[in-house]
Design a protein around this motif. Structure first.
Motif, PDB file in Angstrom:
ATOM      1  N   GLU A  25      25.093 102.443  23.122  1.00 42.11           N
ATOM      2  CA  GLU A  25      26.434 103.516  23.619  1.00 42.11           C
ATOM      3  C   GLU A  25      25.887 105.091  24.013  1.00 42.11           C
ATOM      4  O   GLU A  25      24.647 105.404  24.083  1.00 42.11           O
ATOM      5  CB  GLU A  25      26.941 104.419  22.594  1.00 42.11           C
ATOM      6  N   GLN A  26      25.893 104.886  25.394  1.00 44.34           N
ATOM      7  CA  GLN A  26      25.885 105.730  26.438  1.00 44.34           C
ATOM      8  C   GLN A  26      27.073 105.741  27.431  1.00 44.34           C
ATOM      9  O   GLN A  26      27.931 105.310  28.603  1.00 44.34           O
ATOM     10  CB  GLN A  26      24.807 105.039  27.496  1.00 44.34           C
ATOM     11  N   SER A  27      27.457 107.803  27.178  1.00 43.37           N
ATOM     12  CA  SER A  27      28.705 108.072  28.088  1.00 43.37           C
ATOM     13  C   SER A  27      28.712 107.984  29.648  1.00 43.37           C
ATOM     14  O   SER A  27      29.177 107.635  30.339  1.00 43.37           O
ATOM     15  CB  SER A  27      28.347 109.092  27.809  1.00 43.37           C
ATOM     16  N   ALA A  28      27.983 108.038  30.178  1.00 43.34           N
ATOM     17  CA  ALA A  28      27.156 107.897  31.954  1.00 43.34           C
ATOM     18  C   ALA A  28      27.682 106.765  32.239  1.00 43.34           C
ATOM     19  O   ALA A  28      27.847 106.297  33.064  1.00 43.34           O
ATOM     20  CB  ALA A  28      25.902 108.426  31.976  1.00 43.34           C
ATOM     21  N   LEU A  29      27.839 105.540  31.250  1.00 39.91           N
ATOM     22  CA  LEU A  29      28.126 104.051  32.326  1.00 39.91           C
ATOM     23  C   LEU A  29      29.449 103.928  31.455  1.00 39.91           C
ATOM     24  O   LEU A  29      29.691 102.929  30.807  1.00 39.91           O
ATOM     25  CB  LEU A  29      26.614 103.112  31.428  1.00 39.91           C
ATOM     26  N   THR A  30      30.311 104.253  32.224  1.00 42.45           N
ATOM     27  CA  THR A  30      31.420 104.050  31.505  1.00 42.45           C
ATOM     28  C   THR A  30      32.121 102.454  32.541  1.00 42.45           C
ATOM     29  O   THR A  30      31.587 102.036  33.378  1.00 42.45           O
ATOM     30  CB  THR A  30      32.543 105.183  32.753  1.00 42.45           C
ATOM     31  N   GLU A  31      33.087 102.363  32.175  1.00 38.22           N
ATOM     32  CA  GLU A  31      34.116 101.164  32.580  1.00 38.22           C
ATOM     33  C   GLU A  31      34.345 101.424  34.138  1.00 38.22           C
ATOM     34  O   GLU A  31      34.162 100.395  35.350  1.00 38.22           O
ATOM     35  CB  GLU A  31      35.161 100.626  31.776  1.00 38.22           C
ATOM     36  N   ARG A  32      34.533 102.044  34.599  1.00 44.71           N
ATOM     37  CA  ARG A  32      34.993 102.467  36.427  1.00 44.71           C
ATOM     38  C   ARG A  32      33.776 102.580  36.751  1.00 44.71           C
ATOM     39  O   ARG A  32      33.840 101.800  37.760  1.00 44.71           O
ATOM     40  CB  ARG A  32      35.860 103.675  36.662  1.00 44.71           C
ATOM     41  N   ARG A  33      32.582 103.330  36.242  1.00 52.34           N
ATOM     42  CA  ARG A  33      31.519 102.885  37.121  1.00 52.34           C
ATOM     43  C   ARG A  33      30.618 101.935  37.467  1.00 52.34           C
ATOM     44  O   ARG A  33      29.705 101.772  38.066  1.00 52.34           O
ATOM     45  CB  ARG A  33      30.360 103.973  36.669  1.00 52.34           C
ATOM     46  N   ILE A  34      30.900 100.657  35.830  1.00 48.85           N
ATOM     47  CA  ILE A  34      30.008  99.033  35.421  1.00 48.85           C
ATOM     48  C   ILE A  34      30.728  98.587  36.988  1.00 48.85           C
ATOM     49  O   ILE A  34      30.359  98.088  38.072  1.00 48.85           O
ATOM     50  CB  ILE A  34      30.107  98.322  34.748  1.00 48.85           C
ATOM     51  N   GLN A  35      32.349  98.530  36.960  1.00 56.93           N
ATOM     52  CA  GLN A  35      32.852  98.090  37.913  1.00 56.93           C
ATOM     53  C   GLN A  35      32.592  98.316  39.318  1.00 56.93           C
ATOM     54  O   GLN A  35      32.553  97.494  40.412  1.00 56.93           O
ATOM     55  CB  GLN A  35      34.468  98.118  37.862  1.00 56.93           C
TER      56      GLN A  35
END
Length: 347
Positions: A252-262
């Motif tokens: 779990e890592q808050s910096a790696l959001t779904e929008r950033r992964i996309q």
């Protein structure tokens, strides 16, 4: 291979975790290194690895961490974990980020490089600026003295941060005041590259406010103080070779959001990079966060990241067991953001 062929390949599942991330205050961090580890192991192999590492430790019912391995074994135990006959050899990768090098590189990027490094997730930095950032990080404290150098790093960190109530003028003015102070410190005795770099930075002051505004406006999808995104991008490219879809299982890592992964997938796939070939259907990069206490593969990645960070950071562990520096070499990403030592010297 066409996109339809690629879509038929099952995703390669990789487990990842980091060690050394302490938030966005890089200049005052306890650790000077972030290690981002990825492992390709089955759940059964990972469980067997954790059991092996635990040995007779008293913490059988708790999550096993790198600190347990370091405290409960000697150099031979660590060597057995990292060595050619160890459980992760040939099945793991570690990307290192030297924090001072990272923030220096990013401040040169936003003021002199038009955000090329940030926008490309660290994959297409300006070569000249990257070399200057490395040289400055290696020699800065020796040239300017500890206090002056730390003041510069603190101002650098501040101008890159996007706080809850971000300011524009104050952080920019403070940073360029520190640039002027460095120029005054070295005077006319500075090496050619250093005088040129500090002069270029001083000349960039008029555009500093606009660069800071751009940083603030784009911080959600293009955070300049987020080293895990470049590390993840390098990890994806290493394991996928640009064609194999990847499924990341991550702590779990808050910096790696779904929008950033996309966005990461989009940047890798689209011009000008075009480093991956997306499938005809579905995602090239799947990403799932999990509780590391219930996922043995992530636990192994966490142990590898923690052990590698401790060795790379120096200190008593590396001094007592210098052979460990050699053992981590096969795991290291050669494109790590690393400038703690000259390139011809092992970590």
């Amino acid at each position: 291979m066409n996109p339809t062929d690629i879509s038929r390949h099952p995703a390669l599942e990789i487990a990842c975790d980091e060690s050394g991330w302490e938030g966005s205050n890089f200049a005052a961090a306890n650790s000077d290194v972030i290690a981002y580890a990825s492992v390709r192991l089955s759940v059964d192999d990972a469980e067997a690895c954790v059991r092996l590492l635990r040995g007779r430790t008293e913490r059988q019912h708790h999550e096993f961490k790198a600190g347990h391995l370091i405290r409960n074994t000697d150099g031979a135990g660590l060597a057995a974990f990292l060595g050619q006959d160890g459980p992760v050899h040939g099945r793991a990768r570690v990307h290192l980020t030297h924090k001072s090098c990272f923030i220096i590189g990013r401040v040169l990027d936003i003021f002199l490089g038009d955000f090329a490094d940030t926008v490309s997730l660290g994959l297409r930095p300006d070569p000249r600026l990257a070399a200057q950032a490395t040289a400055l990080c290696r020699s800065g404290q020796e040239i300017f003295g500890r206090d002056r150098w730390q003041a510069f790093l603190s101002a650098t960190n501040l101008v890159l941060r996007e706080n809850r109530h971000p300011k524009v003028h104050g952080p920019v003015d403070a940073f360029f005041d520190q640039v002027d102070a460095l120029r005054a410190t070295v005077g006319t005795t500075a090496d050619g590259w250093l005088a040129g770099l500090l002069g270029d930075l001083a000349d960039a002051r008029p555009g500093g406010y606009a660069a800071r505004i751009r940083l603030i406006e784009n911080h959600v999808l293009q955070p300049v103080l987020e080293p895990l995104l470049p590390a993840l991008a390098r990890t994806v490219l290493h394991w996928s070779a640009g064609t194999q879809p990847i499924a990341i299982v991550h702590d779990e890592q808050s910096a790696l959001t779904e929008r950033r992964i996309q966005r990461l997938e989009h940047v890798l796939a689209e011009p000008p990079l075009e480093l991956i070939r997306p499938p005809a259907q579905g995602r090239f990069l799947q990403f799932r966060q999990t509780d590391s206490r219930t996922e043995p593969r992530v636990q192994v990645a966490d142990v590898l990241a923690g052990v590698t960070r401790k060795i790379a950071s120096g200190g008593p562990l590396r001094s007592s067991h210098p052979e460990l520096s050699e053992l981590i070499q096969p795991y290291l990403d050669p494109a790590s953001c690393w400038c703690a030592w000259p390139a011809d010297r092992a970590v």
